[in-house]
Design an enzyme around this catalytic site. Structure first.
Site, mmCIF file in Angstrom:
data_model
loop_
_atom_site.group_PDB
_atom_site.id
_atom_site.type_symbol
_atom_site.label_atom_id
_atom_site.label_comp_id
_atom_site.label_asym_id
_atom_site.label_seq_id
_atom_site.Cartn_x
_atom_site.Cartn_y
_atom_site.Cartn_z
ATOM 1 N N SER A 138 56.060 13.466 25.308
ATOM 2 C CA SER A 138 54.976 12.936 26.155
ATOM 3 C C SER A 138 53.675 12.918 25.379
ATOM 4 C CB SER A 138 54.815 13.812 27.402
ATOM 5 O OG SER A 138 53.657 13.416 28.120
ATOM 6 N N HIS A 139 52.741 12.075 25.806
ATOM 7 C CA HIS A 139 51.393 12.121 25.237
ATOM 8 C C HIS A 139 50.703 13.433 25.602
ATOM 9 C CE1 HIS A 139 51.994 7.910 24.428
ATOM 10 N NE2 HIS A 139 50.780 7.761 23.962
ATOM 11 N N SER A 140 51.116 14.012 26.724
ATOM 12 C CA SER A 140 50.457 15.214 27.229
ATOM 13 C C SER A 140 51.316 16.451 26.970
ATOM 14 C CB SER A 140 50.216 15.062 28.731
ATOM 15 O OG SER A 140 50.104 16.332 29.341
#
Lengths: 196, 128
Positions: free
Chosen positions: B10-12
């Site tokens: 994920s980007h996060s």
């Protein structure tokens, strides 16, 4: 020569990082300038270890830094551009070699991004540049083609990348990756002019 | 372990860790699992190097299925696969599936001993 070119390109991007990020804030996730800056700083840090290597090797190593350090899709895209150019360039390239290598590199970017011209991506700059180069235009002309092509992305509706989520609202803004590409091409053209 | 490994990208960092928690709740330790989120500075984004490390960590001889959130996560995962040893590349896939649902269903399928192709198919049915 390749070291000087890459250094100039890196500084061109780093000095406009805020503007690139502002473009990306309008239609993307607002990190393009920061990401490219981080990648280009890694390239500059790597350059001293590459002195004396053939231009293709230097480009491949620079591309690898972009892939590893940019941290967004731009990393593999601009990294692929540099690495594929590096792979295709012979040790002492002439203009034809450069045109052939750029054509292969642009095809590599299109494959990596699963994209094509007209989707409001860096390909909208790279493809006209590639055509201008193989068509025999001067470096000043190629620079003008690159900058005009980046401007022309303002009118395009994005159908690839984060900006495509905005649909019609992506129209009216310049594509940040296209502007980065135009900056890179313009910097190289300026260098070619002064060294010719 | 011979069950297909699952990698969450994920980007996060928080979404990656939270998704992994949800997968563990479903399948416990029966499936090799690794997750990564964040760019090389730890901000929102993804890192090719971190994805390669995650693939190594979740490696299984039956293969690894990667679940991603948005564009850059997919591009960086594909790049990471190309940098893996040649004999492993053909056994790593990026699933075209929503991240959370895809990871949970892929891991559940893997925990039953399914092949990489079946794990991928189950995850991708969510998108069809």
């Amino acid at each position: 020569m390749m070291d000087e070119l890459i250094t100039a390109v890196a500084h061109a991007i780093i000095s406009r990082a805020e503007h690139l990020t502002a473009l990306d804030q309008a239609i993307g996730d607002g990190d393009h300038g920061h990401n490219m800056k981080r990648g280009m700083e890694a390239v500059l840090a790597e350059l001293p270890t590459l002195s004396g290597k053939p231009p293709g090797e230097v480009l491949k190593a620079a591309g690898m830094q972009l892939v590893m350090k940019v941290g967004g899709a731009s990393g593999p895209l601009f990294g692929t551009l540099a690495m594929e150019l590096g792979k295709a360039l012979p040790p002492d390239p002439d203009r034809n070699d450069l045109a052939n290598a750029l054509a292969l590199a642009v095809a590599g970017v299109a494959a990596r991004g699963k994209s094509e011209r007209g989707q409001k991506t860096m390909l909208d700059v790279l493809i006209p540049v590639e055509q201008a180069l193989s068509g025999g235009q001067s470096s000043a002309q190629i620079k003008a083609v690159a900058l005009a092509a980046a401007e022309a992305t303002i009118a395009i509706k994005a159908t690839r990348g984060r900006a495509s989520f905005l649909g019609d609202r992506s129209i009216g803004h310049m594509d940040p990756g296209s502007y980065s590409s135009a900056l890179i091409i313009a910097t190289i053209c300026d260098k070619m002019d002064t060294s010719a | 372990m011979s069950n297909v490994g699952i990698v969450i990208v994920s980007h996060s960092p928080k979404i990656a860790a939270g998704t992994a928690d949800m997968v563990r709740q479903m399948v416990g330790d029966t499936v090799p699992l690794a997750f990564t989120g964040g760019n090389p500075d730890g901000k929102l984004g993804t890192s090719v190097e971190a994805i390669m490390t995650a693939i190594e960590a979740a490696w299984s001889e039956t293969g690894v299925a990667i679940l991603v959130d948005l564009g850059g996560a997919e591009t960086n995962s594909e790049m990471a696969i190309e940098f893996m040893p040649e004999e492993r590349r053909g056994r790593i896939v990026v699933c075209n599936a929503p991240l959370v649902e895809g990871a949970v269903i892929a891991a559940t399928e893997s925990s039953g001993g399914s092949s990489l192709a079946d794990v991928r198919r189950m995850a991708e049915e969510l998108s069809s």
